[in-house]
Design a protein around this motif. Sequence first.
Motif, PDB file in Angstrom:
ATOM      1  N   SER A 165       5.026  11.919  -3.678  1.00  0.00           N
ATOM      2  CA  SER A 165       5.439  10.542  -3.925  1.00  0.00           C
ATOM      3  C   SER A 165       4.291   9.621  -4.315  1.00  0.00           C
ATOM      4  CB  SER A 165       6.141   9.969  -2.683  1.00  0.00           C
ATOM      5  OG  SER A 165       7.286  10.720  -2.360  1.00  0.00           O
ATOM      6  N   VAL A 166       3.190   9.710  -3.597  1.00  0.00           N
ATOM      7  CA  VAL A 166       2.112   8.729  -3.765  1.00  0.00           C
ATOM      8  C   VAL A 166       0.756   9.405  -3.740  1.00  0.00           C
ATOM      9  CG1 VAL A 166       0.979   6.695  -2.807  1.00  0.00           C
ATOM     10  CG2 VAL A 166       3.453   6.899  -2.653  1.00  0.00           C
ATOM     11  N   ALA A 167      -0.098   9.003  -4.660  1.00  0.00           N
ATOM     12  CA  ALA A 167      -1.525   9.301  -4.610  1.00  0.00           C
ATOM     13  C   ALA A 167      -2.224   8.042  -5.090  1.00  0.00           C
ATOM     14  CB  ALA A 167      -1.890  10.495  -5.490  1.00  0.00           C
ATOM     15  N   LEU A 168      -3.104   7.483  -4.263  1.00  0.00           N
ATOM     16  CA  LEU A 168      -3.738   6.219  -4.629  1.00  0.00           C
ATOM     17  C   LEU A 168      -5.147   6.151  -4.087  1.00  0.00           C
ATOM     18  CD1 LEU A 168      -3.871   4.189  -1.913  1.00  0.00           C
ATOM     19  CD2 LEU A 168      -1.419   4.067  -2.343  1.00  0.00           C
ATOM     20  N   LYS A 169      -5.914   5.245  -4.686  1.00  0.00           N
ATOM     21  CA  LYS A 169      -7.207   4.884  -4.138  1.00  0.00           C
ATOM     22  C   LYS A 169      -7.255   3.365  -4.051  1.00  0.00           C
ATOM     23  CE  LYS A 169      -9.555   5.107  -8.662  1.00  0.00           C
ATOM     24  NZ  LYS A 169     -10.681   5.720  -9.423  1.00  0.00           N
ATOM     25  N   GLN A 170      -8.064   2.844  -3.137  1.00  0.00           N
ATOM     26  CA  GLN A 170      -8.083   1.404  -2.915  1.00  0.00           C
ATOM     27  C   GLN A 170      -9.473   0.953  -2.521  1.00  0.00           C
ATOM     28  OE1 GLN A 170      -5.697   0.360   0.506  1.00  0.00           O
ATOM     29  NE2 GLN A 170      -6.345   2.153   1.647  1.00  0.00           N
ATOM     30  N   SER A 171      -9.762  -0.317  -2.799  1.00  0.00           N
ATOM     31  CA  SER A 171     -11.033  -0.905  -2.384  1.00  0.00           C
ATOM     32  C   SER A 171     -10.851  -2.406  -2.286  1.00  0.00           C
ATOM     33  CB  SER A 171     -12.151  -0.573  -3.386  1.00  0.00           C
ATOM     34  OG  SER A 171     -11.849  -1.118  -4.660  1.00  0.00           O
ATOM     35  N   GLY A 172     -11.655  -3.030  -1.417  1.00  0.00           N
ATOM     36  CA  GLY A 172     -11.580  -4.475  -1.258  1.00  0.00           C
ATOM     37  C   GLY A 172     -12.085  -4.897   0.101  1.00  0.00           C
ATOM     38  N   THR A 173     -11.685  -6.089   0.538  1.00  0.00           N
ATOM     39  CA  THR A 173     -12.105  -6.622   1.828  1.00  0.00           C
ATOM     40  C   THR A 173     -10.878  -7.039   2.624  1.00  0.00           C
ATOM     41  OG1 THR A 173     -12.401  -8.832   0.855  1.00  0.00           O
ATOM     42  CG2 THR A 173     -14.349  -7.416   1.009  1.00  0.00           C
ATOM     43  N   ILE A 174     -10.955  -6.851   3.950  1.00  0.00           N
ATOM     44  CA  ILE A 174      -9.865  -7.264   4.830  1.00  0.00           C
ATOM     45  C   ILE A 174     -10.430  -8.033   6.014  1.00  0.00           C
ATOM     46  CG2 ILE A 174      -8.287  -5.398   4.205  1.00  0.00           C
ATOM     47  CD1 ILE A 174      -9.142  -3.968   6.798  1.00  0.00           C
ATOM     48  N   ASP A 175      -9.612  -8.934   6.554  1.00  0.00           N
ATOM     49  CA  ASP A 175      -9.949  -9.722   7.731  1.00  0.00           C
ATOM     50  C   ASP A 175      -8.787  -9.597   8.705  1.00  0.00           C
ATOM     51  OD1 ASP A 175      -9.963 -12.135   9.505  1.00  0.00           O
ATOM     52  OD2 ASP A 175     -11.735 -12.663   8.344  1.00  0.00           O
ATOM     53  N   TRP A 176      -9.075  -9.361   9.989  1.00  0.00           N
ATOM     54  CA  TRP A 176      -8.005  -9.205  10.973  1.00  0.00           C
ATOM     55  C   TRP A 176      -8.181 -10.169  12.146  1.00  0.00           C
ATOM     56  CZ3 TRP A 176     -11.610  -5.579   9.518  1.00  0.00           C
ATOM     57  CH2 TRP A 176     -12.596  -5.235  10.448  1.00  0.00           C
ATOM     58  N   ALA A 177      -8.844 -11.311  11.898  1.00  0.00           N
ATOM     59  CA  ALA A 177      -9.050 -12.298  12.961  1.00  0.00           C
ATOM     60  C   ALA A 177      -7.734 -12.913  13.404  1.00  0.00           C
ATOM     61  CB  ALA A 177     -10.012 -13.390  12.486  1.00  0.00           C
TER      62      ALA A 177
ATOM     63  N   ILE B  21     -13.574  -2.180   2.663  1.00  0.00           N
ATOM     64  CA  ILE B  21     -12.977  -0.856   2.790  1.00  0.00           C
ATOM     65  C   ILE B  21     -12.890  -0.172   1.434  1.00  0.00           C
ATOM     66  CG2 ILE B  21     -11.581  -1.645   4.754  1.00  0.00           C
ATOM     67  CD1 ILE B  21      -9.133  -1.298   2.827  1.00  0.00           C
ATOM     68  N   GLU B  22     -12.852   1.142   1.492  1.00  0.00           N
ATOM     69  CA  GLU B  22     -12.637   1.971   0.310  1.00  0.00           C
ATOM     70  C   GLU B  22     -11.968   3.253   0.784  1.00  0.00           C
ATOM     71  OE1 GLU B  22     -15.258   4.361  -3.071  1.00  0.00           O
ATOM     72  OE2 GLU B  22     -16.166   2.703  -1.937  1.00  0.00           O
ATOM     73  N   GLY B  23     -10.923   3.684   0.099  1.00  0.00           N
ATOM     74  CA  GLY B  23     -10.262   4.878   0.586  1.00  0.00           C
ATOM     75  C   GLY B  23      -9.237   5.453  -0.364  1.00  0.00           C
ATOM     76  N   THR B  24      -8.594   6.521   0.111  1.00  0.00           N
ATOM     77  CA  THR B  24      -7.564   7.210  -0.662  1.00  0.00           C
ATOM     78  C   THR B  24      -6.395   7.534   0.254  1.00  0.00           C
ATOM     79  OG1 THR B  24      -8.532   9.385  -0.189  1.00  0.00           O
ATOM     80  CG2 THR B  24      -9.256   8.267  -2.209  1.00  0.00           C
ATOM     81  N   ALA B  25      -5.222   7.742  -0.343  1.00  0.00           N
ATOM     82  CA  ALA B  25      -4.038   8.138   0.413  1.00  0.00           C
ATOM     83  C   ALA B  25      -3.140   8.994  -0.466  1.00  0.00           C
ATOM     84  CB  ALA B  25      -3.274   6.914   0.908  1.00  0.00           C
ATOM     85  N   GLU B  26      -2.572  10.034   0.131  1.00  0.00           N
ATOM     86  CA  GLU B  26      -1.612  10.891  -0.557  1.00  0.00           C
ATOM     87  C   GLU B  26      -0.452  11.187   0.385  1.00  0.00           C
ATOM     88  OE1 GLU B  26      -3.377  14.444  -2.026  1.00  0.00           O
ATOM     89  OE2 GLU B  26      -4.907  13.417  -3.223  1.00  0.00           O
ATOM     90  N   VAL B  27       0.765  11.126  -0.163  1.00  0.00           N
ATOM     91  CA  VAL B  27       1.961  11.482   0.606  1.00  0.00           C
ATOM     92  C   VAL B  27       2.825  12.378  -0.263  1.00  0.00           C
ATOM     93  CG1 VAL B  27       3.986  10.698   1.864  1.00  0.00           C
ATOM     94  CG2 VAL B  27       1.908   9.301   1.857  1.00  0.00           C
ATOM     95  N   GLY B  28       2.825  13.663   0.023  1.00  0.00           N
ATOM     96  CA  GLY B  28       3.639  14.616  -0.714  1.00  0.00           C
ATOM     97  C   GLY B  28       3.499  14.441  -2.216  1.00  0.00           C
TER      98      GLY B  28
ATOM     99  N   PHE C 221       0.808  14.261   4.422  1.00  0.00           N
ATOM    100  CA  PHE C 221       0.068  13.041   4.095  1.00  0.00           C
ATOM    101  C   PHE C 221      -1.380  13.208   4.508  1.00  0.00           C
ATOM    102  CE2 PHE C 221       1.510  12.199   8.438  1.00  0.00           C
ATOM    103  CZ  PHE C 221       0.380  11.653   9.042  1.00  0.00           C
ATOM    104  N   ASP C 222      -2.251  12.539   3.782  1.00  0.00           N
ATOM    105  CA  ASP C 222      -3.689  12.647   4.010  1.00  0.00           C
ATOM    106  C   ASP C 222      -4.322  11.325   3.596  1.00  0.00           C
ATOM    107  OD1 ASP C 222      -6.427  13.257   4.023  1.00  0.00           O
ATOM    108  OD2 ASP C 222      -6.097  15.309   3.364  1.00  0.00           O
ATOM    109  N   THR C 223      -4.917  10.601   4.529  1.00  0.00           N
ATOM    110  CA  THR C 223      -5.555   9.331   4.205  1.00  0.00           C
ATOM    111  C   THR C 223      -7.002   9.343   4.661  1.00  0.00           C
ATOM    112  OG1 THR C 223      -5.032   8.200   6.292  1.00  0.00           O
ATOM    113  CG2 THR C 223      -3.351   8.145   4.558  1.00  0.00           C
TER     114      THR C 223
ATOM    115  N   SER D  24      -0.554   1.086   2.120  1.00  0.00           N
ATOM    116  CA  SER D  24      -1.976   0.911   1.932  1.00  0.00           C
ATOM    117  C   SER D  24      -2.576   0.085   3.054  1.00  0.00           C
ATOM    118  CB  SER D  24      -2.242   0.227   0.583  1.00  0.00           C
ATOM    119  OG  SER D  24      -3.611   0.020   0.374  1.00  0.00           O
ATOM    120  N   ALA D  25      -1.883  -0.987   3.442  1.00  0.00           N
ATOM    121  CA  ALA D  25      -2.377  -1.819   4.539  1.00  0.00           C
ATOM    122  C   ALA D  25      -2.379  -1.052   5.844  1.00  0.00           C
ATOM    123  CB  ALA D  25      -1.525  -3.078   4.671  1.00  0.00           C
ATOM    124  N   ALA D  26      -1.320  -0.282   6.082  1.00  0.00           N
ATOM    125  CA  ALA D  26      -1.244   0.503   7.312  1.00  0.00           C
ATOM    126  C   ALA D  26      -2.339   1.555   7.361  1.00  0.00           C
ATOM    127  CB  ALA D  26       0.121   1.161   7.444  1.00  0.00           C
TER     128      ALA D  26
END
Length: 302
Positions: A76-88, A67-74, A262-264, A20-22
Amino acid sequence: MRTSTVRRAGTALAVTALMSAAACSGPGQGGGSRPDERAAGGAVDTASVTALQQVREKTGTARSARIEGTAEVGDSVALKQSGTIDWADGLTGSLTITYTGGTMGEALKRTGGDGSVRVRYLRDEYYAAMGDAFASELGGRSWIRYGLRDLAALGGAAGDVLKDQMHNSTPEQGVRALLASGDVEKVGREDVRGVSATHYSGTVDVAKLTARDSALNAEQLAAFKKQLAAAGVTTQTVDIWVDRDDLLVKKTERGRTAAGDFDTTVFYSDYGTEVSVEKPAASDTVDFRDVLKQQGGAAGAS
């Protein structure tokens, strides 16, 4: 709850929380690109390259976003995510990840939860809470701590690459991937959630990624490419959408691995938003290393 289920769920969470982070950042650790050097055949879209260099700089220095998004891998995984990130200074942030399908998602749901997980990313570690039912199997403690150094040690050289990827996760990585690919084109202007944005698209050929175009050293890059080869990844398509302020507003990645396609998709907004992440109390936390030890000792229990 079966102790083996707790262990599998904790391991699945370690993998998918890192995934999810990647997904927030884009593939690999593309370094300085050489847009005038392109694979044989076809002319470089120099105007797009120049525009994307500006996007990379603006997005990279914005430091934080919602951020808000989705990810699927074969299967194995289907997910959705939301929140805030900092990369300073490395990746920090708070996300809610909801597993909507896949075998890993089912493993988590078997712990008695609804498939939703709260994750807090700090510079060298991250924490995950999977609800009351899972906490009851951890002596009432809500959070599992995952140390990036520990996960890197478990994964060997490839794990070290993953740790570095977490430390350098920024939305600009998708832009860097396009610049490093030597294959990028301007598709045109499109609407993204009410925002007028310019769409760029390109294909990343893993076989043509070299040390001179990467922030990884030769050993790490070799391990990373070996990891990709083991997963069956050869190429992937990256699409980004950029607003009038040269900030990334959407990114998609599609490709194929040994585990399946995979599809993100990730949407970015509110650049510069304040991100405050607190480390959970030690009294409410268990280390994943201890979970592995405990569950390993109880492997024969049901």
